[in-house]
Design an enzyme around this catalytic site. Structure first.
Site, short mmCIF file in Angstrom:
data_model
loop_
_atom_site.label_atom_id
_atom_site.label_comp_id
_atom_site.label_asym_id
_atom_site.label_seq_id
_atom_site.Cartn_x
_atom_site.Cartn_y
_atom_site.Cartn_z
N CYS A 177 0.97 -1.30 0.27
CA CYS A 177 -0.33 -0.16 0.01
C CYS A 177 1.08 0.88 0.16
O CYS A 177 2.31 1.26 0.08
CB CYS A 177 -1.30 -0.41 1.24
SG CYS A 177 -0.13 -0.16 2.96
N CYS A 218 3.22 2.09 2.62
CA CYS A 218 4.63 0.37 2.96
C CYS A 218 5.69 1.91 1.53
O CYS A 218 6.75 1.56 2.19
CB CYS A 218 4.31 0.07 2.13
SG CYS A 218 3.19 -1.39 2.70
N CYS A 230 42.93 -23.70 -13.62
CA CYS A 230 43.24 -24.09 -12.42
C CYS A 230 42.89 -23.62 -11.40
O CYS A 230 42.11 -22.34 -11.19
CB CYS A 230 45.29 -23.84 -12.67
SG CYS A 230 45.58 -22.22 -12.28
N CYS A 250 43.53 -20.07 -11.23
CA CYS A 250 42.11 -19.21 -12.11
C CYS A 250 40.36 -19.43 -11.19
O CYS A 250 40.30 -17.60 -11.48
CB CYS A 250 42.30 -19.96 -13.27
SG CYS A 250 43.09 -20.11 -14.24
N ASP A 278 12.79 23.73 -33.57
CA ASP A 278 13.77 24.08 -34.95
C ASP A 278 13.75 23.58 -35.57
O ASP A 278 12.53 23.62 -35.53
CB ASP A 278 14.88 22.95 -33.63
CG ASP A 278 16.09 23.74 -35.04
OD1 ASP A 278 16.33 24.08 -35.42
OD2 ASP A 278 16.67 22.47 -35.86
N ASP A 334 16.34 18.92 -33.51
CA ASP A 334 16.97 17.51 -33.60
C ASP A 334 17.55 16.15 -32.68
O ASP A 334 17.87 15.57 -32.78
CB ASP A 334 17.62 18.18 -35.13
CG ASP A 334 18.56 18.15 -34.92
OD1 ASP A 334 19.29 18.78 -33.19
OD2 ASP A 334 19.59 19.32 -35.26
N ASP A 377 20.63 20.77 -31.00
CA ASP A 377 19.55 21.90 -30.02
C ASP A 377 19.75 21.22 -29.01
O ASP A 377 19.42 21.81 -27.58
CB ASP A 377 18.55 21.64 -30.13
CG ASP A 377 18.08 22.41 -31.71
OD1 ASP A 377 18.58 22.92 -32.56
OD2 ASP A 377 17.55 21.01 -32.88
#
Length: 820
Positions: free
Chosen positions: A16, A19, A83, A86, A502, A701, A705
């Site tokens: 709700c 919360c 190994c 790694c 523009d 664009d 701009d």
């Protein structure tokens, strides 16, 4: 473990609006956190800060507040490990990813099992960490599980609801059947007896509360003990009150005042059923609110056909890397973004741009992952994959907008901060008032009224009113090619009174085209254009390219030119098929003493129309005027007309010459024109317009701009979808059609109207029905609301709000009128 803001985390347990406030409060004082915004509809919290944020601190704070962060696992396939060292390196790399809680690597199976906080990272990011230290990794499963998560939530609630309904139905029939049909009461008394009926109701109700209804108590009681009651607390208190009173009636009726020994097992059981029904419907509706996101996610196919070692191999999409060569057959979905290497086809990009007409694709064109190939075959090079792809960026934009909190939501936040405690107080006052002033049996009346107040006042509808409308509205907008990058732009756009455009690339196509050829007497158009194009092929100027492109489109023969000479600022000349061809401005021909004849007046007319006239001469004799212009987009005039009919003031800001700007403005019906300005000048023009008009949007664009887009109250970037400047704009239009500005305004208005409807319903509902539940009208009309009806009404309120929000899924792009 640090994470650079902002980040979005999935949380559980929010039911709700109260919360939402507690989740935000739990995070706001953490180190590095500047703001936290929780969203009930998405079950997410968005967090931002100026410093790095500690995910572990956030996770601990959420868990302590009773709203734990969602944690999930992913399995990675790891290669190149040989190994134990790694393994150690991979585990260290994986564990360093912000949001990862644990990482276990298995050398024998070459896999890693990772547990991480949902929202802080992704399987691809985790895999990249291992790849970065020399151990290539990839997720074994698909990264997106949004639909399965929503389906699991819905199916789980549906299952619980069915079980609760099966258990509660006999309780309701045993208790209420006799009230509705008196002969049934006599039948029960003659067969089971009153006490046995009570015992059966007790057993079944206990099963309901301990089974499907247990969630209300495991969440609501701890929240109450923390001094932060929520919706679950109200349900828990209401049902426990009815249940415990009924237990006393069943097993120790002698301790109750005479005439008050009634059972309310059916109320406790049916309340649980009805609220679960409401939550099930909510879960289903919430899944639908995110349907647009899911449809976008489903656009990307699971596999791609890639060249590997000279052979075509089908691989998972997440294994495609930038630079891979991908082969696409007719009718297939494009798996990733790329640049076409060979082939020709038409591609349906409507699911990304909203544009229904397929787009022609050939060598060097860009294709977007998720779009659908037509009847041709294409070979393309993969450019962006994963989170960097256009589709992923669109999804991220929509998800970001859906997580936003509009200014209108602040009203809800302020009210829900005290609403649940106020409801508890109202229920207490109701019980006391009935005990003092109520008729006999006062205790029974007090219990019924108190429970009804607790149940009917759950503020679910308040919390869902705004976010569900935002989710559906922004999702539908994305399907129509409009991306609200910032959710609050929904409200800001609805408040604009003026829009500035523009010119180049926004109202015009941004690409010069040859518009007119006016010939001197005795010359043929095709011959002149072919010779002029042969000369202009030496130039890189946009005007030259426009002429060459026109000759190519007409399939004119390509002529050979030599002895090329450029006269900077004047024009060019070359020898074509044994004749001298000269092309340039009027001043070039004046210096060469070439008479322009009657074409001079024609040139002036073209200039007044915003076009650039170019003269052409052959062997020293003028042969034609060619006019080049940046044409107005086909839909620009109708879009401007529609906006003006909506009562909006329209302006145009451009760096072009005044004459050209005024010509374009006259054709479009725009009188407020600011011309010959630099990018900085555009920003000043925006400031000036803002001082005159309340609420200003600027449409550009999205590339040059950016300053003006940022300065406007609402910045709208218009582009093609693959080249969108999302950083400076509030709204991004995925295609270059100006009518999408009208679509954005229309969806903004519809979404805000939908939110206001939801908020009115939620507030009016709680305001009006709490007094009814408390029994205010009982003395005058004998009306006292049953807790069962209160539970049904409460669930109906939330379902109404969600259903109303879902109407936005059917919102269509508005039609635009032609004319000025």
């Amino acid at each position: 473990m640090k994470h650079t803001s902002p980040l979005t985390i999935n949380v559980s347990g929010m039911n709700c609006a109260s919360c939402v406030g507690r989740v935000e409060k739990a995070l706001q004082n953490l180190r590095g956190v500047q703001s936290a915004s929780a969203n009930l509809a998405t079950q997410q919290v968005s967090i931002s800060g100026s410093d790095e944020i500690d995910v572990i601190e956030i996770e601990n704070a959420l868990r302590k507040a009773g709203y734990p962060a969602e944690v999930t696992t992913v399995t990675l396939a790891i290669s190149s490990m040989s190994c134990a060292s790694c393994v150690s390196r991979v585990e260290k790399a994986l564990s360093s990813v912000p949001g990862v809680r644990s990482a276990t690597v298995n050398l024998a199976t070459e896999t890693a099992y990772i547990e991480y906080v949902v929202g802080t990272t992704t399987p691809q990011s985790i895999a990249s960490a291992a790849t970065a230290v020399g151990y290539p990794a990839r997720p074994v499963t698909e990264a997106s599980k949004a639909s399965s998560t929503a389906d699991d939530a819905y199916n789980g609630l549906k299952r619980q609801t069915i079980i609760a309904a099966l258990l509660a139905t006999p309780v309701f029939v045993l208790e209420m059947g006799g009230h509705l049909f008196p002969p049934f009461h006599h039948f029960i008394m003659a067969t089971l007896g009153m006490q046995n009926s009570y015992l059966i109701q007790f057993a079944l109700t206990t099963a309901v509360l301990l089974g499907p209804g247990r969630q209300f108590y495991t969440k609501g009681i701890p929240a109450l003990l923390r001094g932060a009651p929520d919706m679950n607390s109200l349900v828990a208190l209401g049902t426990l009150a009815a249940y415990c009173f009924s237990i006393v009636t069943t097993f120790a009726p002698q301790i109750l005042p005479q005439g008050t020994a009634n059972v309310y097992f059916e109320a406790a059981a049916v309340i649980v059923v009805l609220i679960l029904v409401g939550r099930t419907l909510e879960a289903r509706a919430k899944g639908r609110t995110g349907a647009a996101i899911q449809r976008l996610l489903n656009l990307q196919p699971k596999q791609a056909r890639v060249e590997r070692k000279g052979k075509l191999t089908n691989v998972n999409v997440d294994e495609v890397a930038p630079g891979d060569t991908v082969h696409l057959y007719p009718g297939e979905q494009i798996p990733v973004d790329g640049d076409v290497l060979s082939g020709s086809s038409y591609v349906d990009e409507s699911m990304v741009t909203g544009e229904p007409i397929p787009v022609e694709k050939s060598k060097d064109d860009t294709v977007i992952g998720g779009t659908i190939n037509g009847a041709g075959s294409l070979v393309f090079k993969a450019t962006t994959t994963g989170e960097a792809s256009v589709l992923a960026r669109i999804v991220a934009l929509v998800q970001s907008a859906q997580a936003a909190k509009l200014p209108i939501q602040s009203v809800v936040d302020k009210i829900t901060a005290w609403f649940v405690p106020a409801v508890l107080l109202a229920a207490f006052v109701t019980v006391v008032a009935w005990l003092i002033f109520g008729p006999a049996p006062a205790l029974s009346f007090a219990l019924v009224a108190g429970v009804s107040v607790l149940i009917i006042a759950c503020p679910c509808a308040m919390g869902l009113a705004t976010p569900t409308s935002i989710m559906v509205g922004t999702g539908r907008a994305a399907e129509l090619g409009v991306l609200f990058r910032k959710g609050d732009a929904l409200q800001s756009l609805d408040a604009v009174s003026a829009i500035a455009f523009d010119k180049t690339g926004t109202l015009t196509k941004g690409k010069p085209e040859l518009t007119d050829i006016i010939l001197a007497e005795g010359f043929e158009e095709a011959e002149v254009l072919a010779k002029v194009a042969a000369v202009e092929a030496f130039s890189e100027h946009p005007i030259a390219k426009a002429i060459v492109n026109e000759a190519t489109m007409r399939d004119l023969p390509t002529l050979h030119a030599d002895q090329f000479k450029s006269k900077t600022g004047f024009g060019i000349q070359a020898r074509v098929e044994c004749v001298e061809v000269m092309v340039g401005a009027e001043r070039l021909f004046q210096t060469e003493n070439i008479e322009l004849g009657g074409l001079n007046d024609k040139a002036a007319q073209l200039a007044n129309q915003g076009k650039t006239p170019i003269y052409a001469a052959i062997d020293g004799k003028i042969v034609a005027i060619l006019a080049v212009a940046d044409p107005i987009k086909e839909t620009a005039k109708s879009a401007i007309s529609s906006l003006k009919q909506r009562g909006l003031h329209i302006a145009m800001i451009t760096g072009d010459a005044k004459e050209t700007a005024q010509a374009i403005g006259a054709e479009l019906g725009i009188t407020d024109i600011v011309a010959e300005v630099t990018p900085e000048g555009k920003t000043e023009a925006i400031k000036s317009l803002k001082s005159k008009h309340e609420g200003l949007a600027f449409v550009g664009d999205g590339i040059n701009d950016a300053p003006a887009l940022a300065e406007a109250d609402v910045g709208i970037a218009i582009g093609t979808g693959t080249d969108i400047a999302i950083e400076a704009a509030d709204v991004v239009l995925m295609k270059g059609d100006v009518t999408n500005v009208v679509t954005a305004l229309d969806l903004s208005a519809k979404t805000l109207q939908n939110i206001r409807q939801n908020l009115f319903w939620a507030f009016a509902y709680n305001t009006l029905l709490i007094p009814v539940a408390a029994g205010v009208f009982y003395p005058a009309f004998g009306v006292l609301l049953s807790p069962i009806f209160a539970a049904g009404a409460m669930s109906l309120s939330s379902v109404f709000v969600l259903s109303n929000a879902l109407r936005l899924r059917n919102a269509a792009a508005p039609s635009v009128t032609s004319g000025g």
